[in-house]
Design an enzyme around this catalytic site. Structure first.
Site, short mmCIF file in Angstrom:
data_model
loop_
_atom_site.label_atom_id
_atom_site.label_comp_id
_atom_site.label_asym_id
_atom_site.label_seq_id
_atom_site.Cartn_x
_atom_site.Cartn_y
_atom_site.Cartn_z
N CYS A 122 3.15 13.00 32.62
CA CYS A 122 3.48 12.69 31.23
C CYS A 122 4.98 12.42 31.17
O CYS A 122 5.77 13.27 31.58
CB CYS A 122 3.12 13.90 30.37
SG CYS A 122 3.63 13.75 28.66
N ASN A 123 5.35 11.25 30.71
CA ASN A 123 6.78 10.91 30.63
C ASN A 123 7.51 11.81 29.64
O ASN A 123 8.64 12.21 29.88
CB ASN A 123 6.94 9.45 30.18
CG ASN A 123 6.49 8.48 31.25
OD1 ASN A 123 7.29 8.06 32.07
ND2 ASN A 123 5.23 8.14 31.27
N THR A 124 6.84 12.12 28.53
CA THR A 124 7.48 12.91 27.48
C THR A 124 7.74 14.34 27.98
O THR A 124 8.82 14.89 27.76
CB THR A 124 6.57 12.94 26.22
OG1 THR A 124 6.11 11.60 25.98
CG2 THR A 124 7.32 13.44 25.02
N CYS A 126 4.68 5.43 29.21
CA CYS A 126 3.80 6.52 28.76
C CYS A 126 2.51 6.38 29.55
O CYS A 126 1.98 5.27 29.69
CB CYS A 126 3.52 6.38 27.26
SG CYS A 126 2.21 7.47 26.66
N THR A 127 2.01 7.50 30.06
CA THR A 127 0.86 7.42 30.98
C THR A 127 -0.45 7.07 30.27
O THR A 127 -1.44 6.76 30.93
CB THR A 127 0.70 8.74 31.77
OG1 THR A 127 0.60 9.83 30.84
CG2 THR A 127 1.87 8.96 32.70
N HIS A 128 -0.45 7.09 28.94
CA HIS A 128 -1.64 6.62 28.21
C HIS A 128 -1.74 5.09 28.23
O HIS A 128 -2.84 4.55 28.11
CB HIS A 128 -1.61 7.07 26.75
CG HIS A 128 -2.00 8.49 26.53
ND1 HIS A 128 -1.19 9.56 26.85
CD2 HIS A 128 -3.14 9.04 26.01
CE1 HIS A 128 -1.81 10.69 26.53
NE2 HIS A 128 -2.99 10.40 26.03
N ASP A 131 -1.03 16.55 31.57
CA ASP A 131 -0.52 15.62 30.54
C ASP A 131 -0.86 16.25 29.19
O ASP A 131 -1.63 17.21 29.12
CB ASP A 131 -1.21 14.25 30.71
CG ASP A 131 -0.79 13.26 29.63
OD1 ASP A 131 0.41 13.19 29.33
OD2 ASP A 131 -1.67 12.56 29.08
N GLU A 154 -6.71 8.34 23.02
CA GLU A 154 -7.40 9.64 22.97
C GLU A 154 -8.76 9.53 22.27
O GLU A 154 -9.69 10.23 22.63
CB GLU A 154 -6.55 10.67 22.23
CG GLU A 154 -5.38 11.18 23.04
CD GLU A 154 -5.77 12.01 24.25
OE1 GLU A 154 -6.73 12.80 24.18
OE2 GLU A 154 -5.09 11.85 25.29
N TYR A 175 2.50 14.95 22.37
CA TYR A 175 3.77 15.57 22.74
C TYR A 175 4.94 14.77 22.15
O TYR A 175 5.99 15.31 21.87
CB TYR A 175 3.94 15.62 24.26
CG TYR A 175 3.29 16.79 24.98
CD1 TYR A 175 2.49 17.71 24.32
CD2 TYR A 175 3.51 16.97 26.35
CE1 TYR A 175 1.90 18.77 25.02
CE2 TYR A 175 2.95 18.03 27.04
CZ TYR A 175 2.14 18.93 26.38
OH TYR A 175 1.58 19.97 27.07
N GLY A 176 4.71 13.44 21.99
CA GLY A 176 5.78 12.56 21.53
C GLY A 176 6.35 12.96 20.17
O GLY A 176 7.47 12.59 19.85
N1 DGL Z 1 1.05 10.55 28.27
C1 DGL Z 1 2.20 11.02 27.54
C2 DGL Z 1 3.46 10.33 28.08
O1 DGL Z 1 3.43 9.83 29.19
C3 DGL Z 1 1.94 10.90 26.08
C4 DGL Z 1 2.82 11.74 25.26
C5 DGL Z 1 2.26 12.16 23.93
O2 DGL Z 1 1.34 12.98 23.92
O3 DGL Z 1 2.81 11.70 22.93
O4 DGL Z 1 4.49 10.28 27.47
#
Ligand code: DGL
Length: 277
Positions: A74-76, A184-186, A11, A152, A43-44
């Site tokens: 990570c979805n992104t 989003c996995t967060h 992720d 985070e 990543y977003g």
């Molecule tokens: N956990 C990431 C997701 O699922 C977060 C992406 C990010 O870092 O913005 O999208």
């Protein structure tokens, strides 16, 4: 390929631990490698070609460690890179998918909300998911700007996080959503705080468990799973639980503190030094 080779999970940061937890629960005998690409978070807000390059670099690192399968937790990154990863690597590559389909089935009032990063919401992959499964309900989108950073930094319970969540969730509630997709996995780390705002009647969906089941299904199909008998091997009792190894491209000590907190036990985190080439 041997059953005892590890599974790589990555992720942009610690969010993927919400998926790793389900993987470890469903596949306790598997050896897992988790990588947080913390030097590049969030990543977003990155261009998708940079996310693709990071994902490939991490995948190559996993391959060098002999992984038999990979999970993009990570979805992104899934939206940006899953197709090219699958083309480049000949092992099972499992990605995230916001739970739009289950949400459409679950909603009573026909309005679902999706909270995800701007990168995920803007992706073609997400539009096509909504086109495929979202036509029988109204789908309301909300970028969760700032939430990844709050998780985070470990500020899940802070007043600032509460205000940010309120700001993002109130528009969804005003539009009458009764089912909320965490894309989003967060965000699963914020469920108690989200629950406080949306109340008990809203169904909250995340896909960690479904992704772990899909990984299990693919490993079984490829006969790559650690056999149950090995897991119960009494001559080597330590083999009953697989190892979990952690890496971070950011500050390893900061990673150790945060990962230990979210993983619920003290871990060591190794530095992943791969820089953009
Ligand atoms: N956990 C990431 C997701 O699922 C977060 C992406 C990010 O870092 O913005 O999208």
């Amino acid at each position: 390929m041997s059953n005892h080779q590890p599974i790589g999970v990555f992720d942009s940061g610690v969010g993927g631990l919400s998926v790793l937890e389900h993987i470890h629960r469903q596949l306790p005998a598997e050896n897992l490698i988790y990588l947080a690409d913390s030097a590049y978070i969030p990543y977003g807000s990155l261009q998708s070609d940079l996310i693709q390059r990071r994902s490939h670099l991490i995948a190559e690192f996993f391959i060098s460690r002999g992984v038999k399968a990979m999970v993009v937790a990570c979805n992104t990154a899934t939206a940006a890179a899953i197709e090219s990863l699958r083309l480049s690597f000949q092992i099972p590559v499992i990605g995230m998918e916001p739970a739009v389909k289950p949400a459409v089935l679950a909603t009573q009032v026909g309005v679902i909300g999706v909270l995800a990063t701007s990168g995920t919401l803007a992706s073609e992959k997400f539009s096509s998911l909504v086109k495929r499964f979202g036509s029988s309900a109204e789908v309301v989108f909300q970028p969760g700007d700032g939430l990844v950073e709050q998780v985070e930094s470990g500020n899940m319970e802070s007043e600032e996080t509460h205000s940010l969540l309120k700001k993002h969730l109130e528009p969804l509630m005003k539009q009458g959503v009764d089912t909320l997709v965490l894309g989003c996995t967060h965000y699963p780390f914020l469920i108690p705080q989200i629950r406080e705002i949306v109340g008990d009647d809203v169904v909250i969906l995340d896909t960690g468990d479904a992704i772990a089941s899909e990984l299990k299904r693919q490993l079984e199909a490829a006969e790559l799973i650690v056999p149950k008998l090995m897991a119960l091997d009494l001559t080597t009792p330590e083999s009953s639980e697989g190892s979990v190894t952690f890496f971070s491209s950011g500050d390893a000590e900061a990673g150790r503190v945060m990962i230990s907190r979210l993983w619920g036990r003290d871990v060591t985190v190794e530095y992943f030094p791969e820089e953009e080439r």
